[in-house]
Design an enzyme around this catalytic site. Structure first.
Site, short mmCIF file in Angstrom:
data_model
loop_
_atom_site.label_atom_id
_atom_site.label_comp_id
_atom_site.label_asym_id
_atom_site.label_seq_id
_atom_site.Cartn_x
_atom_site.Cartn_y
_atom_site.Cartn_z
N LYS A 1 4.82 -41.49 -15.75
CA LYS A 1 3.98 -41.04 -16.53
C LYS A 1 3.29 -39.94 -15.80
CE LYS A 1 1.84 -44.69 -17.84
NZ LYS A 1 0.72 -45.64 -18.55
N TYR B 1 -22.65 -28.18 1.55
CA TYR B 1 -23.65 -27.82 0.54
C TYR B 1 -24.66 -28.86 0.61
CZ TYR B 1 -20.62 -24.06 -1.60
OH TYR B 1 -19.96 -23.13 -1.74
#
Length: 833
Positions: A495, A722
């Site tokens: 899948k 950041y």
């Protein structure tokens, strides 16, 4: 399909049974003791360097139900026998294997297409298999199994219910093709070409042609032979119709270059002109597709089906496989054949590709088995490469390499010729020599190590790589086979496009590893696999009702997960005048998809009474099989499921494949294994929970790797990344920047909690993970430098960082970790098999 019982096998092969032999059917034939699975018969074959008799004990220890050995005195040297265990003594184990394959072909394969030729056999076989899979249950040779050993193994691997076999046949010495013909007993034939491969064994092209045509000497009058219009072949009789590719429909009437290959204008006859885009500019590869199309038309495949399957068809690994590194270097890996025709065709195909402002470098490993023609043919290759405008000639050791070099220099006296000691030297040279815009062509036989060298070169040039170890996956399948027993089928769950790996590539490898089914999420995934030549049954877990036509066209087996879907499916099939097999899913407590248990019998009755659906399987999903605290719930689900299975079986007499277990239940609940198990994470060696890891050891088969792009020394107080969520506290700290970020699949939540490996040592992720990069602490790895590898998770070169741990640190699960690895920037690399 199970083989005869040991006593029946002994009668068939004129053998003598010894030891404690059981009477159950034999699961399959095996020749490698490392890959024996419970229930196999191990045939001890004598090779050039090793004798299989020395590994008979190992085969029995691995679960073989029988070992087939040479009778003492029947050969030049007495065989080594195991001290104990079931064994069958025969005059010649190889001949016995071939006789068993001939028996299997007669009893279990309705018709066979046999393909031979000096090169291109595998391309034609794969394309024809992909075309036929839309209508037939097809068996085909795995890889290039076309030898005296490979052909019988390929025939014996034919899945149950196969209607049509497509097998390659090769020969390197007189007399071999007759033995293969006796095994295959073909109804139809394809001869791709007659080149110079194995000339040392045959002596001349004329003898080569006669030997290859022996494969078709006993074709039935109702059959046909597709072969080129070659005077050598025309002089040799066949008892059936001859077809020349391109002389009749389909014909290629125009070829227009495109950015990715060619746009073909095809004439299928009766003014039926069609366009077909193909992902190659190689004239021989186009010719091979034309042969496959010709055969498919004769076997009843329609024009629309042909065009749908072959649109931008993938030729598979080592067949002009093209890789592009992030640095803009193109690597053309064509290491499956070293016949002179194949080498020259590859040179011409690369020369015809767009310039893109770069150079063309030719890596050549030489050609084998050319006999007296060796010097001349190698000189021709050097001349052609120089005339086609290649800028560099890189030669690996070969007895005739001086002839190639001399012919090259005669055309381009100033162009570099580099003679390299081995593939490692080749890789190191190309890392510094190749530059943006260049194209590298690697040509030679896979046995020369060039295929591995191509992978190593690509790997060295690609900073972000997701690697899949096919040998480890094969080993995991063998372990599940040993755990569950030979009678339990294995469905490989692929899948989400094979958990973020590469669907078609992995499915093809799994097909060759002996799984019984493939499971996918959507019909489009199933269609992709059929176009790639996968002929195993394909179960579609979540098919949309609008995709019924795809299920019919590509022979997919949908899962019926609700009464509404069952009703819509029946109506759609009746409107189309078509039929298909289905599996019915019963919800026993998952609370997701599935017909409620109270409605299961009604749904089964609806499907059976429809006249257009054949109910061939029943399934359920277990919600908590990985969690010991929920074992009572799992047992209750299994009991509810068995009640519904019994009720449905009581009202029908057709065979049903019953399955409930995924990886966790396969390991922890023996009663859940039933007729088939569905393996997802377990294929890759990952464990869904600690309880599963404790119960079964698996080989980790994936690795996510990048490189250090920068190494800096930062002072106390420096914020990293950041929002400055990490600040240097020591007097100074060594920090590395890794060329990978959340856009590539690194969990964003790994910031300040994640760990990676550098030089085998664990280091921490510092600050927030950025889109394209992240910072790591290199204080404990002072030798780390720009360009060094960083293992984000997986197993690579002796280093292991479990994906389960990486996922847990980021607050996610291994499934999400795998499927989030971005396929656009992260290069996929398959190793092994």
């Amino acid at each position: 399909m199970a083989l005869p019982s040991p006593s029946a096998l002994a009668a068939l092969l004129d053998g003598e049974l010894l030891g404690p032999v059981g009477e159950g059917p034999i699961r399959r034939a095996a020749i490698d003791s490392r890959r024996v699975q419970p229930g196999d018969a191990f045939f001890a074959l004598a090779g050039r360097h090793r004798d299989g008799h020395a590994f008979a004990d190992a085969a029995l220890a691995a679960g073989a139900s029988l070992v087939v050995l040479q009778r003492p005195g029947a050969g030049e040297a007495p065989p080594l026998e195991p001290l104990s265990g079931p064994r069958l003594l025969v005059d010649d184990p190889l001949e016995a294997l071939q006789r068993l394959a001939a028996w299997h072909r007669r009893h279990n394969l309705r018709q066979v297409v046999a393909i031979t030729g000096s090169n291109g056999k595998t391309v034609v076989k794969n394309a024809l298999t992909a075309l036929l899979a839309s209508r037939y249950r097809v068996a085909a040779s795995p890889g290039s199994w076309n030898s005296q050993v490979g052909v019988p193994l390929a025939v014996l691997a034919a899945p149950a219910g196969a209607e049509l076999g497509v097998f390659e046949a090769g020969a390197s010495a007189p007399g071999e093709m007759a033995r293969i013909a006796a095994i295959l007993q073909p109804d139809y034939g394809v001869l791709v070409n007659v080149g110079l491969a194995h000339r040392a064994g045959f002596g001349s092209r004329e003898v080569t042609a006669r030997e290859k045509m022996r494969l078709f000497r006993d074709l039935p009058a109702t059959g046909w032979l597709i072969a080129p219009a070659d005077p050598l072949l025309e002089a040799l009789p066949v008892p059936c119709e001859r077809l020349h590719p391109g002389a009749a429909a389909p014909r290629v009437i125009e070829r227009h270059p495109t950015a990715t290959g060619l746009l073909l204008r095809l004439d299928f006859g009766d003014d039926d002109l069609r366009l077909l885009p193909v992902s190659t500019r190689s004239a021989p590869l186009v010719d091979d597709l034309l042969i496959a199309m010709t055969a498919a038309l004769r076997l009843g495949i329609g024009v629309e089906e042909i065009l749908a399957v072959l649109e931008n068809y993938s030729f598979g690994p080592t067949r002009m496989e093209t890789w592009r590194t992030p640095d803009g270097i193109t690597i053309v890996n064509d290491t499956a054949s070293d016949d002179p025709l194949s080498v020259q065709a590859a040179l011409e195909a690369v020369a015809a590709s767009p310039e893109a402002g770069g150079r063309r470098l030719f890596v050549f490993g030489g050609m084998a088995e050319l006999g007296a023609s060796e010097a001349r043919e190698h000189a021709v290759i050097g001349q052609v490469a120089a005339e086609q405008g290649f800028s560099h000639l890189l030669l690996l050791p070969h007895p005739a390499q001086r002839h190639t070099a001399a012919a090259w220099r005669a055309v381009q006296p100033d162009a570099p010729v580099l003679e390299l000691a081995d593939p490692t030297a080749l890789r190191d040279t190309l890392r510094t020599l190749a530059r943006r815009g260049d194209t590298l062509l690697l040509k030679g036989a896979a046995r020369q190590g060039l295929a591995a060298a191509a992978c190593a070169i690509w790997e060295s040039m690609a900073p972000r790589r997701f690697m899949v170890d096919l040998d480890a996956i094969h080993e995991n399948i063998a372990r599940f086979r040993a755990l569950c027993g030979p009678e339990v089928a294995i469905l490989a769950v692929l899948k989400a496009w094979a958990y973020g790996t590469e669907l078609a590539r992995l499915a093809t490898a799994l097909q060759e590893s002996g799984v019984d089914w493939i499971g996918v999420s959507a019909a489009d995934e199933g269609a992709t696999l059929r176009r790639a030549g996968v002929h195993l049954p394909i179960l579609v877990m979540l098919m949309d009702i609008e995709e019924v036509d795809k299920a019919v066209r590509y022979r997919l087996t949908p899962v019926v997960y609700s009464l509404a879907f069952a009703q819509a499916l029946v109506a759609a099939l009746q409107a189309m005048g078509a039929r298909c097999d289905v599996h019915l899913e019963i919800d026993t407590g998952m609370g997701r998809l599935g017909v409620p248990a109270a409605e299961a019998l009604a749904a089964a009755r609806l499907l059976r009474a429809s006249g257009v659906v054949r109910l061939t399987g029943l399934m359920t999903h277990l919600s908590s099989a990985d969690d010991p605290a929920a074992d009572a719930c799992t047992e209750a689900q299994l009991e509810r499921f068995q009640q519904q299975v019994a009720a449905i079986r009581a009202e029908g007499d057709g065979p049903l494949c019953v399955h409930a277990a995924a990886t966790s239940a396969s390991v922890r609940f023996p009663t859940a294994r039933l007729d088939m198990v569905r393996l997802g994470l377990g294929l890759y060696g990952l464990h869904p929970s600690p309880a599963v890891a404790e119960a079964m050891e698996l080989q980790l088969a994936v690795a996510f790797v990048s490189r250090l792009a920068q190494v800096s020394l930062w002072p106390r107080g420096q914020a990293i990344g950041y929002n400055g969520t990490y600040v240097v506290e020591a007097a100074e700290q060594r920090v590395g920047i890794v060329a990978v970020g959340y856009n590539d699949g690194v969990p964003w939540r790994s910031g300040n909690v994640g760990e990676v490996l550098v030089h085998g040592r664990r280091v921490c992720v510092l600050g927030r993970v950025s889109m394209d990069s992240m910072a790591i602490d290199l204080s404990a790895v002072p030798e780390a430098a720009v360009g060094d590898e960083v293992l984000l998770f997986g197993a690579h070169e002796g280093q292991v960082l479990r994906p389960e741990e990486t996922a847990a640190r980021a607050g996610t699960i291994p499934y999400e970790l795998l499927v989030n690895v971005d396929s656009r920037r992260v290069q996929r690399l398959f190793r092994g098999d």
